[in-house]
Design an enzyme around this catalytic site. Sequence first.
Site, PDB file in Angstrom:
ATOM      1  N   GLU A  41       9.177  -6.019   4.532  1.00  0.00           N
ATOM      2  CA  GLU A  41       9.234  -7.415   4.173  1.00  0.00           C
ATOM      3  C   GLU A  41       9.009  -7.624   2.582  1.00  0.00           C
ATOM      4  OE1 GLU A  41       7.166  -7.310   8.099  1.00  0.00           O
ATOM      5  OE2 GLU A  41       7.187  -6.022   6.462  1.00  0.00           O
TER       6      GLU A  41
ATOM      7  N   HIS B  76      -9.645 -34.864  13.190  1.00  0.00           N
ATOM      8  CA  HIS B  76      -8.398 -35.768  13.754  1.00  0.00           C
ATOM      9  C   HIS B  76      -7.531 -34.946  14.422  1.00  0.00           C
ATOM     10  CE1 HIS B  76     -10.063 -39.315  11.387  1.00  0.00           C
ATOM     11  NE2 HIS B  76     -10.645 -38.058  10.733  1.00  0.00           N
TER      12      HIS B  76
ATOM     13  N   GLU C 282      -7.108  -7.671  12.868  1.00  0.00           N
ATOM     14  CA  GLU C 282      -6.683  -6.700  12.869  1.00  0.00           C
ATOM     15  C   GLU C 282      -7.777  -5.409  12.806  1.00  0.00           C
ATOM     16  OE1 GLU C 282      -3.092  -6.723  10.284  1.00  0.00           O
ATOM     17  OE2 GLU C 282      -4.102  -5.161   8.980  1.00  0.00           O
TER      18      GLU C 282
ATOM     19  N   GLY D 139      -5.890  -2.252   3.661  1.00  0.00           N
ATOM     20  CA  GLY D 139      -5.002  -3.524   3.023  1.00  0.00           C
ATOM     21  C   GLY D 139      -5.843  -4.809   3.007  1.00  0.00           C
ATOM     22  N   ARG D 140      -6.523  -4.882   4.146  1.00  0.00           N
ATOM     23  CA  ARG D 140      -7.278  -6.362   4.217  1.00  0.00           C
ATOM     24  C   ARG D 140      -8.654  -6.290   3.676  1.00  0.00           C
ATOM     25  NH1 ARG D 140      -6.281  -3.397   8.727  1.00  0.00           N
ATOM     26  NH2 ARG D 140      -8.266  -2.578   9.998  1.00  0.00           N
TER      27      ARG D 140
ATOM     28  N   LYS E 264       0.827  -1.262  -0.081  1.00  0.00           N
ATOM     29  CA  LYS E 264       0.063  -0.018   0.009  1.00  0.00           C
ATOM     30  C   LYS E 264       0.807   1.369   0.048  1.00  0.00           C
ATOM     31  CE  LYS E 264      -3.919   2.231   2.213  1.00  0.00           C
ATOM     32  NZ  LYS E 264      -5.079   2.184   3.133  1.00  0.00           N
TER      33      LYS E 264
ATOM     34  N   LYS F 145       6.650  -2.865  13.963  1.00  0.00           N
ATOM     35  CA  LYS F 145       7.549  -2.634  12.666  1.00  0.00           C
ATOM     36  C   LYS F 145       8.680  -1.605  13.207  1.00  0.00           C
ATOM     37  CE  LYS F 145       4.038  -3.555   8.904  1.00  0.00           C
ATOM     38  NZ  LYS F 145       3.593  -3.011   7.930  1.00  0.00           N
TER      39      LYS F 145
END
Length: 571
Positions: A210, A383, A349, A263-264, A204, A514
């Site tokens: 990263e 399981h 978030e 962003g999400r 963005k 960050k």
Amino acid sequence: MTAALPHHLPAWHALALAATHVPHLRDLLQDPQRPARMTAQAAGLTLDYSRQRVTPAVWQSLLDLARQSHLEAQRDAMFRGERINTTEDRAVLHVALRGALDDTPTWSAAISRDVKTQLERMLALAERIRAGDWLGASRKPITDVVAIGIGGSDLGPRMAAQALQRDARPGVRVHFVSNPDAAVLQAVLQGLDPLRTGFVVASKTFTTQETLLNARSARRWLADAGVAQWQRQFVAITSAPDTALALGFDPDLTLAFWDWVGGRYSLWSAIGLPLAIAIGTDAFLQLLEGAHAMDRHFAQAPLAANLPVLMALLGIWQRNFLATPTQLVTSYTAHLALLPSYLQQMDMESNGKGTHADGRAVQAAMGGTGPIVWGGLGIDGQHAYYQLLHQGTHRVAIDFIGTRRSDASLPLADEHQRFNQANMLAQAQALSVGRDAPTTRQLLIDSGLSPAQADRLTPHRSFEGNTASNLIWLDTVTPHSLGALVALYEHKVFCQAAIWQTLAFDQWGVELGKTVANGVLAHLSQGADMPEHTDASTLASLAFLRHAGGTDPASAASQTPPVTAPSAWPA
């Protein structure tokens, strides 16, 4: 005048009282009319919430809570494009990416024009790549596209690409890289041809460390293979296009979106380019249409029949009144394997907040805000962690997601489908009804055990039940149904934030880690001093790392290239 906090509203007090004597699901589910009353449909989805621990009185109080919280007014403000993200002074208009309500947008015409322009640019580029017309530096067609992003710039396209892989066509393969561990990028690049590999860098702000580290490493991989004109093989997607252009990205390969897209919530924007490459224009537009259909429903349906509102209220009932801190999302169709991870970011978030919109702290009396969201594929989970669901000591709310039809072409596909449906329904029943001790004891005796043996085993073979769940049915996973499903959860998260009076569209908690990491990274790579307030444990860990490498930060700096910030992107 300061607005009343949620737990000061009359409906909140009514719900708190009702929660002290709500019946067991074993009793509530004796009503044969309950499923018909507690099933709702919209945009091709069906929500069965009959296994929720709500009575008619509880449900009325939940609706009262929505009204007393002015939920509809807050919803309408979002659709009008008001700046409801007050800490960042931004509108929240991801709904504009999916079209206008009945072709009459409640936001500005300029926004609609900008959205249309960027959508057309993105889809045109996707089709160009799918047709083999994206030529790399050696003039060879790009056959593999590596999408580099993290968080919202990665999870949405990755989740949808897996869910809709049936719609993908051979010719161009799409890969995803998010984690900055070098092993992840290396595993993707192994076997790829540098002359035929393109990269989509999505961020963005275009300052996400990263993502830039992975992009820089990919660029170095191209350079080592003799590709000097890296710009030919890189696409940038950002709300800060000037930053990408300053780093040397090709303007024709730079796509933009806007700061009013979180962003999400950005899957629907140019961030969706990797998905559009995978599934094509028609399928991508169907995804938008499915989300738009849910938008229309959310904006227009009355509260009592509004799917996002229903799910939000039921979640608040679980979280704040039935002391259920976790939310399991479990899918009985493998297409949606990554959906829980996607929803985890979207929900946690957004609503992982301890402060109300006006700055007041969320008090313990309210019982908390966003739940812990987790999940996976249902059959696999049976399981693994379903033992805890049935007999553990944690309260867990559950969303079961299933399909009515299989789209697989194997000869026994229908048998596979029936098996998954049977298990989903069986788990929903077993978790809600359980099996009490007298019934268990009698079953053990009927199986041939003595009364003494039955008495010994009964505590271990009994199940409390009373675990509430929603069942969400899709006909099958298509671009349209996936779009509607994702939009359903987006609006659910919005509704809960509106009632809790929290801000769902900032994420300052993400920024703190960050900021601290930048200082630690500068110390590790450049020998910079750590801030004075660094805690003793972090200093000890840094000393441990220095000894492990047989060097100190100052000498390491002479051997290790400095961290590449956006302004230091190689020329």
